[in-house]
Scaffold this active site. Structure first.
Site, short mmCIF file in Angstrom:
data_model
loop_
_atom_site.label_atom_id
_atom_site.label_comp_id
_atom_site.label_asym_id
_atom_site.label_seq_id
_atom_site.Cartn_x
_atom_site.Cartn_y
_atom_site.Cartn_z
N TRP A 1 0.85 -1.22 0.00
CA TRP A 1 0.00 0.00 0.00
C TRP A 1 0.87 1.25 0.00
O TRP A 1 0.40 2.34 -0.24
CB TRP A 1 -0.95 -0.02 1.20
CG TRP A 1 -0.31 0.20 2.55
CD1 TRP A 1 0.84 -0.39 3.02
CD2 TRP A 1 -0.76 1.07 3.60
NE1 TRP A 1 1.11 0.03 4.30
CE2 TRP A 1 0.16 0.93 4.68
CE3 TRP A 1 -1.83 1.93 3.75
CZ2 TRP A 1 0.01 1.63 5.88
CZ3 TRP A 1 -1.96 2.63 4.95
CH2 TRP A 1 -1.06 2.48 5.99
N ASP A 2 2.15 1.07 0.26
CA ASP A 2 3.11 2.18 0.25
C ASP A 2 2.94 3.02 -1.02
O ASP A 2 2.99 4.24 -0.98
CB ASP A 2 4.55 1.65 0.26
CG ASP A 2 4.86 0.74 1.44
OD1 ASP A 2 3.95 0.02 1.87
OD2 ASP A 2 6.02 0.74 1.90
N GLU B 1 0.88 -2.81 12.59
CA GLU B 1 1.18 -4.25 12.55
C GLU B 1 1.62 -4.82 13.90
O GLU B 1 1.96 -6.00 13.99
CB GLU B 1 2.23 -4.52 11.45
CG GLU B 1 1.66 -4.24 10.07
CD GLU B 1 2.65 -4.48 8.94
OE1 GLU B 1 3.84 -4.69 9.21
OE2 GLU B 1 2.21 -4.43 7.77
N LYS C 1 2.79 0.48 16.14
CA LYS C 1 4.00 0.54 15.32
C LYS C 1 3.99 1.83 14.49
O LYS C 1 5.00 2.47 14.28
CB LYS C 1 4.01 -0.68 14.38
CG LYS C 1 5.19 -0.74 13.44
CD LYS C 1 5.08 -1.98 12.54
CE LYS C 1 6.25 -2.12 11.61
NZ LYS C 1 6.09 -3.20 10.64
N GLN C 2 2.81 2.17 13.97
CA GLN C 2 2.73 3.27 13.00
C GLN C 2 1.34 3.86 12.99
O GLN C 2 0.41 3.34 13.59
CB GLN C 2 3.07 2.72 11.62
CG GLN C 2 2.05 1.75 11.07
CD GLN C 2 2.63 0.86 9.98
OE1 GLN C 2 3.13 -0.22 10.28
NE2 GLN C 2 2.56 1.29 8.74
C1 BGC Z 1 4.95 -1.49 7.45
C2 BGC Z 1 3.92 -1.54 6.34
C3 BGC Z 1 4.62 -1.31 5.02
C4 BGC Z 1 5.78 -2.26 4.83
C5 BGC Z 1 6.57 -1.98 3.58
C6 BGC Z 1 6.07 -2.46 7.16
O1 BGC Z 1 7.05 -2.38 8.15
O2 BGC Z 1 4.37 -1.81 8.68
O3 BGC Z 1 2.94 -0.58 6.55
O4 BGC Z 1 3.70 -1.45 3.99
O5 BGC Z 1 6.66 -2.14 5.91
O6 BGC Z 1 7.14 -0.72 3.61
#
Ligand code: BGC
Length: 762
Positions: free
Chosen positions: A346-347, A489, A602-603
């Site tokens: 999704w980035d 995550e 985490k984010q």
């Molecule tokens: C993040 C995801 C991201 C992926 C690739 C992961 O560490 O939690 O949101 O899509 O890295 O960058």
């Protein structure tokens, strides 16, 4: 002493430290979206990660592994032997060292004065670039001068003994040196059977004895000569790359592609053999200039770091995308490293695409067409999981590979076992993120052609997936989305992740809106889609379930629960991890199962929802939730800080916004020498652009259309950036007092809202 220097358009490494080579390999990566070459040094060092990638050449190293972007044979190494001693910075003495990457031309330069162990003073200059003019071309130049008469040997060629961290993706098909100079190496991926053709030719400004050298999977030319004191030796190498997956070869029958690739590689290498380095460079440089003319962002500040960061982002955004090929996406590390195996997440849609949508809409369209081609894998995945419609893979590789998320990775700190990765199975929000990106692209570009050919179909199929994904919970008489991972995550198997539920609802609502619109206004497209998808069925299903979909609302304290259990989790003092230089430190103390029990993210997750939908909740609720969740967010994903920076600015937390901004621009560019070993973070780089333009620049699409409501940091005196809105090309300038002026460079007059007030830009 500071290792990195920032000079606006140039980044410099001011001294050599072998421990830091991986950082520079990644952030100095060169490429053009077709090839990406890490900037490994010409001489080998222990610990180097010498990677070259051709986009789209995905392969599975073994049945148990997922498709990954294979590391193709290396062409960048050049062995230099002076009076029997091999040049290496770990021997002898370095008197001068400077290495830089020019972000406006793509050329890297390394100047060294080195005293060999036997006392010869050697001046060396290494230059190289990957052409933006001819995407198959990589050119290097080495100048060398010694203070005494010496014997020199230079050896360079093609090294197919490389791997992806040990996984070998190629079989050796053919190696040869013909006419005594042209080196040709052909290899083929073991499972996907993609052939790669690599040709190289070297030239020197002095007569030299040449002998070909072949080893197992390697070939090279070895040049020997005598060099007089203070006489300059110039060595140049041209390397070319083709693969049977190249877009321009798709017009040939599969069986003929290899022959055609060979022909083209040979023709190219012969054509350019005698063209000067400077000439080849100039043609690439002029394409860089064209690109930057359309993309340039100027910040009124004396802070070179801030100026460099946006140039760094614009540089990498260009080299990460194959602008004209809708069969390939952008990897999470782009073409700069093996991390995340070259897969797209999704980035792309939520972090990288906005830059292209607003600045290079034709590239945004190519990327969204890629998602149309992914529908094949998405339908497959939906079926496998027992759903209808299209369920996008969490990680995507080649257009029809389907889900490629690995199932296991990393050690569990408590059990010592390998950890199961659940994202490919239950991180579902990507199917709505893609829809969001399409809708946003359409609002900015008005590209109805994209919608008619691709967009509507994706939206209906995604909506059908969500409708089939909802679970009816009888005792609550409502639909829920259970057992998912949201963007955060650190929380696995949660029910009713607010981000996911709202995004699903949004997708289904958009499908209903489009159904209604097409039925009444575009019958031709409606009928064509209906024939394929049975739109009435999708509509009925959504209308039955959507009104009863549970959408988490703010609780009595005004907090939107990230998921059903988040607000009941144990509190944890996260300052230790939040203040640490490196990310993911929490994994040294807790395993995934334990992390699920704490109120730590985490984010950006719920905050991401507030960022994407500014009118979902009132200002105070949004602000309160931002404060609540920012406090619990570790920003352990590089995607996170840019989103929080934009919102902190919007909520007038100026200091926090600037701190988060500095953090976001430092993910790859900052002083942490270990942050980018596996490659740059492409989403974070898209996020850098987002903070300048969508954050401080205040660009946003709301119910009226484009609205610009800037809030410049007090440190900046102005900001200037380009925007393309509904086909009109604009240059926006924001002054210190946030006054906005817009110059139309091309296209028709457009209506834009500036701080909520409508203006016609003529
Ligand atoms: C993040 C995801 C991201 C992926 C690739 C992961 O560490 O939690 O949101 O899509 O890295 O960058």
């Amino acid at each position: 002493m500071q290792q990195l220097e920032y000079k606006g358009r140039v980044i410099k490494e001011s001294f050599f430290n072998r421990k830091n080579i991986n950082k520079y390999e990644a952030i100095f990566t060169q490429g053009n979206g077709y090839i990406g070459i890490r900037n490994s040094l010409e001489e080998h060092y222990v610990g180097e990660i010498r990677d070259t990638f051709i986009t789209g050449t995905f392969n599975k190293a073994s049945e148990d592994e997922v498709s990954e972007l294979p590391n193709i044979a290396d062409m960048s190494a050049v062995k230099i032997i002076i009076d029997g001693t091999e040049f290496s910075l770990t021997e002898g003495e370095i008197t001068f060292y400077e290495r830089s990457l020019d972000l406006s031309t793509g050329e890297s330069l390394r100047n060294i004065v080195w005293k060999s162990p036997s006392g010869v003073r050697v001046e060396l200059s290494f230059r190289r670039f990957v052409s933006l003019y001819n995407e198959h071309l990589f050119v290097q130049k080495v100048d060398l001068l010694c203070d005494s008469d010496v014997d020199i040997i230079i050896e360079s060629g093609i090294d197919g003994s490389v791997t992806n961290s040990g996984a070998m993706h190629f079989e050796d098909i053919k190696r040869r040196v013909y006419e005594g100079k042209y080196m040709e190496y052909i290899s083929r991926t073991t499972q996907s059977k993609v052939s790669v053709v690599q040709d190289a030719v070297c030239r020197l400004n002095k007569e030299a004895a040449v002998i070909p050298v072949m080893g197992r999977r390697t070939l090279a030319n070895k040049y020997s000569l005598k060099l007089k004191a203070n006489e300059k030796l110039e060595f140049e190498k041209r390397s070319v790359f083709f693969s049977t997956r190249d877009k321009e070869l798709t017009v040939f029958l599969e069986d003929d592609r290899l022959e055609e690739a060979k022909k083209r590689a040979l023709k190219l290498i012969i054509d350019i053999e005698n063209t000067e380095y400077s000439e080849l460079f100039k043609s690439s440089e002029s394409v860089w200039k064209e690109y930057l003319k359309k993309s340039e962002i100027i910040v009124g500040t004396d802070d070179e770091y801030v100026k460099t960061a946006i140039n760094f982002a614009l540089y990498h955004l260009r080299i990460m995308v194959k602008a004209d090929d809708n069969r390939v996406g952008i990897g999470a590390k782009a073409l700069s490293g093996e991390g995340y195996k070259g897969h797209s997440f999704w980035d792309t849609e939520l972090f990288i695409l906005p830059y292209f949508t607003y600045t290079h809409p034709e590239i945004a369209r190519t990327l969204l067409e890629y998602r149309y081609h992914n529908l094949y894998g998405a339908r497959l995945k939906a079926k496998e999981h027992g759903y209808e419609g299209a369920m996008y893979p969490w990680e995507c590789a080649w257009v029809d590979d389907g889900e490629v998320t690995p199932l296991y990775m990393g050690a569990d700190i408590v059990t010592g076992e390998i950890t199961k990765i659940w994202t490919g199975l239950i991180e579902h929000h990507i199917t709505a993120d893609i829809v969001y990106a399409i809708d946003h692209y359409y609002k900015v570009t008005n590209d109805i052609d994209y919608m008619e050919n691709y967009g509507y179909e994706i939206i209906f199929e995604a909506a059908l997936f969500w409708a089939s994904r909802l679970e009816y919970i009888e005792d609550r008489d409502r639909y829920e989305i259970r057992d998912v991972i949201g963007p955060d995550e650190y929380k696995e198997h949660v029910d009713n992740n607010a981000y996911t539920n709202y995004m699903a609802a949004y997708t289904m609502k958009l499908a209903l809106k489009n159904q209604d619109y097409l039925k009444n206004n575009n019958r031709k497209i409606y009928d064509a889609l209906d024939l394929k998808l049975d739109i009435d069925y999708i509509k009925e299903l959504i209308e039955k379930k959507l009104p009863k979909l549970y959408l988490p609302m703010p609780d009595k304290d005004g907090i939107i629960p990230q998921s059903d259990t988040f607000l009941q989790l144990k509190k944890l003092d996260i300052s230790k991890y939040k203040n640490a230089e490196a990310v993911l430190g929490i994994y040294n103390d807790y395993n995934t199962k334990q992390l699920n029990e704490y109120m730590v993210s985490k984010q950006s997750d719920t905050v991401m929802l507030l960022y994407l939908f500014r009118d979902l909740f009132d200002y105070e609720t949004r602000k309160k939730n931002f404060v609540f969740y920012e406090d619990k967010t570790l920003h352990d994903s590089s995607l996170s800080k840019s989103t929080h920076a934009v919102l902190a600015n919007e909520f007038k937390f100026e200091e926090m916004a600037y701190k988060l901004f500095k953090g976001a621009i430092s993910v790859d560019l900052g002083p942490n020498m270990k942050s980018s070993d596996e490659g740059i973070h492409s989403a974070s780089i898209g996020g850098i652009w987002a903070i300048y333009v969508l954050g401080f620049g205040g660009v946003n699409i709301d119910k009226n259309g484009l609205n610009i409501n800037p809030r410049l940091p007090k440190e900046w005196s102005f900001l200037e950036f380009p925007l393309i809105y509904k086909g009109s090309s604009l240059r926006v300038r924001i002054e210190k007092d946030n006054k906005v002026s817009i110059k139309k460079l091309q296209g028709n007059s457009v209506e834009i809202y500036i701080k909520g007030e409508k203006q016609l830009i003529k």
